[in-house]
Design an enzyme around this catalytic site. Structure first.
Site, mmCIF file in Angstrom:
data_model
loop_
_atom_site.group_PDB
_atom_site.id
_atom_site.type_symbol
_atom_site.label_atom_id
_atom_site.label_comp_id
_atom_site.label_asym_id
_atom_site.label_seq_id
_atom_site.Cartn_x
_atom_site.Cartn_y
_atom_site.Cartn_z
ATOM 1 N N ASP A 1 56.195 151.347 3.930
ATOM 2 C CA ASP A 1 56.407 151.581 2.508
ATOM 3 C C ASP A 1 55.613 152.865 2.209
ATOM 4 O OD1 ASP A 1 56.982 151.134 -0.254
ATOM 5 O OD2 ASP A 1 55.005 150.262 -0.501
ATOM 6 N N LEU A 2 55.935 153.560 1.156
ATOM 7 C CA LEU A 2 55.256 154.828 0.850
ATOM 8 C C LEU A 2 54.048 154.648 -0.069
ATOM 9 C CD1 LEU A 2 55.223 157.947 1.040
ATOM 10 C CD2 LEU A 2 56.800 157.995 -0.898
ATOM 11 N N ASP A 3 54.329 154.080 -1.234
ATOM 12 C CA ASP A 3 53.311 154.003 -2.272
ATOM 13 C C ASP A 3 52.281 152.915 -1.985
ATOM 14 O OD1 ASP A 3 52.206 154.936 -4.525
ATOM 15 O OD2 ASP A 3 53.685 154.138 -5.923
ATOM 16 N N THR B 1 50.604 157.025 -5.191
ATOM 17 C CA THR B 1 51.169 157.752 -6.338
ATOM 18 C C THR B 1 51.162 156.876 -7.590
ATOM 19 O OG1 THR B 1 53.391 157.092 -5.675
ATOM 20 C CG2 THR B 1 52.651 159.252 -4.940
ATOM 21 N N LYS C 1 53.960 147.068 -10.182
ATOM 22 C CA LYS C 1 54.020 147.389 -8.747
ATOM 23 C C LYS C 1 55.320 146.877 -8.138
ATOM 24 C CE LYS C 1 49.534 148.130 -6.613
ATOM 25 N NZ LYS C 1 48.516 147.569 -5.730
ATOM 26 N N GLY C 2 56.065 147.775 -7.527
ATOM 27 C CA GLY C 2 57.298 147.381 -6.861
ATOM 28 C C GLY C 2 58.447 147.056 -7.799
ATOM 29 N N VAL C 3 58.261 147.337 -9.108
ATOM 30 C CA VAL C 3 59.296 147.054 -10.108
ATOM 31 C C VAL C 3 60.090 148.333 -10.388
ATOM 32 C CG1 VAL C 3 59.660 146.315 -12.509
ATOM 33 C CG2 VAL C 3 57.862 145.248 -11.143
ATOM 34 N N ARG D 1 62.258 151.370 -12.189
ATOM 35 C CA ARG D 1 61.948 152.189 -13.364
ATOM 36 C C ARG D 1 62.541 151.576 -14.639
ATOM 37 N NH1 ARG D 1 64.485 157.810 -12.852
ATOM 38 N NH2 ARG D 1 63.380 157.677 -10.880
ATOM 39 N N SER E 1 61.203 152.914 1.461
ATOM 40 C CA SER E 1 60.608 152.985 0.132
ATOM 41 C C SER E 1 61.648 152.926 -0.973
ATOM 42 C CB SER E 1 59.820 154.296 0.005
ATOM 43 O OG SER E 1 59.458 154.545 -1.338
ATOM 44 N N ALA E 2 61.265 152.329 -2.104
ATOM 45 C CA ALA E 2 62.177 152.272 -3.259
ATOM 46 C C ALA E 2 62.199 153.602 -4.013
ATOM 47 C CB ALA E 2 61.733 151.164 -4.207
ATOM 48 N N SER E 3 61.242 154.476 -3.704
ATOM 49 C CA SER E 3 61.120 155.738 -4.429
ATOM 50 C C SER E 3 62.296 156.665 -4.158
ATOM 51 C CB SER E 3 59.830 156.454 -4.002
ATOM 52 O OG SER E 3 59.810 157.774 -4.509
ATOM 53 N N LYS E 4 62.769 157.319 -5.220
ATOM 54 C CA LYS E 4 63.836 158.314 -5.043
ATOM 55 C C LYS E 4 63.229 159.697 -4.821
ATOM 56 C CE LYS E 4 67.593 155.975 -7.366
ATOM 57 N NZ LYS E 4 68.366 155.736 -8.566
ATOM 58 N N ASN E 5 61.900 159.748 -4.910
ATOM 59 C CA ASN E 5 61.203 161.039 -4.752
ATOM 60 C C ASN E 5 60.427 161.123 -3.442
ATOM 61 O OD1 ASN E 5 61.766 162.046 -7.554
ATOM 62 N ND2 ASN E 5 60.625 160.212 -8.093
ATOM 63 N N LYS F 1 63.510 145.230 -3.250
ATOM 64 C CA LYS F 1 62.740 144.201 -2.559
ATOM 65 C C LYS F 1 62.453 143.096 -3.589
ATOM 66 C CE LYS F 1 60.450 148.101 -0.310
ATOM 67 N NZ LYS F 1 59.214 148.894 -0.223
ATOM 68 N N GLU G 1 53.253 147.085 4.205
ATOM 69 C CA GLU G 1 53.554 146.945 2.775
ATOM 70 C C GLU G 1 52.318 146.579 1.970
ATOM 71 O OE1 GLU G 1 55.312 146.889 0.129
ATOM 72 O OE2 GLU G 1 57.318 147.445 0.772
ATOM 73 N N ASP G 2 52.238 147.059 0.719
ATOM 74 C CA ASP G 2 51.099 146.703 -0.132
ATOM 75 C C ASP G 2 51.494 145.764 -1.265
ATOM 76 O OD1 ASP G 2 50.733 149.045 -2.824
ATOM 77 O OD2 ASP G 2 52.521 148.674 -1.634
#
Length: 217
Positions: A11-13, A19, A47-49, A51, A116-120, A147, A171-172
């Site tokens: 996972d990224l964040d 971030t 967290k993990g929710v 946008r 990661s769920a991030s689009k960035n 997730k 994962e965090d």
């Protein structure tokens, strides 16, 4: 029969970089512009929710009602501020041990993927200078279900050409650990053992884990 671990999916964040502080600052700015405050305690609940869902929760906390169109505009505004902030990121923001562990994975022949769920995620990886340490990148631009659905990790395994049982996920978030387990993978939780109860192993950061530990899972 033991399964050999062939790949690590991250996972990224909160695992590679943190971030969350930028998300917090952007949401807080939005809340303040709407006339109410947004606390760090509330931020923890995001967290993990997604946008969209995060905005719904924040508007609810502030007692503010907006139309669907207005919500889209607000979420976009928040994201633009967030992107401005992550564009200023530097390699100094990689979490302790993350780069070293990624390098160790590659040096020992383990494949690596981002899930990661991030689009960035590409922006962030390029800014901190570690995009080249991943064999595959699966992020919010490639998946439709959040997730704890295992989609992001299953796509990561597929991109690496390995079976889910041959993967370890880092994962965090509780939902992330659940996603790994739902996908038939091992999960290493980054954080507190009291929170990440379903993980196979919990450590405080990637600086506390070795390739040997992973292979013993």
């Amino acid at each position: 029969m033991t399964t050999t671990i062939k790949a690590c999916i991250f996972d990224l964040d909160g695992v590679i970089v943190d971030t969350a502080v930028y998300h917090y600052k952007a949401w807080k700015r939005l809340a303040n512009e709407l006339g109410f405050d947004f606390t760090e305690h509330q931020n923890e609940q995001l967290k993990g929710v997604s946008r969209t869902r995060s905005l719904e929760l924040i508007l609810g906390w502030g007692g503010v009602t907006k139309t669907a169109e207005e919500q889209v505009e607000l979420a976009t505004r928040k994201n633009n501020w967030y992107v401005e902030m992550i564009n200023q990121m530097t390699p100094a923001e990689i979490l302790p041990g993350a780069k070293e562990f990624l390098e160790a994975c590659r040096n020992t022949g383990l494949k690596t993927a981002l899930g990661s769920a991030s689009k960035n995620s590409m922006t962030i990886l390029n800014k901190v200078g570690i995009a080249n340490l991943f064999d595959a990148i699966v992020d919010g631009n490639h998946v439709t279900t959040p997730k704890p659905d295992p989609e992001v990790f299953l796509k990561g395994a597929e991109a690496l050409g390995v079976a889910p049982a041959e993967c370890v996920v880092f994962e965090d978030a509780i939902a992330g650990v659940q996603a790994a387990k739902n996908g038939g993978m091992k999960a290493v939780g980054i954080g507190s053992p009291d929170v990440l109860t379903e993980a196979d192993l919990v450590v405080s950061g990637l600086d506390k884990v070795t390739i040997e530990t992973i292979k013993e899972l």
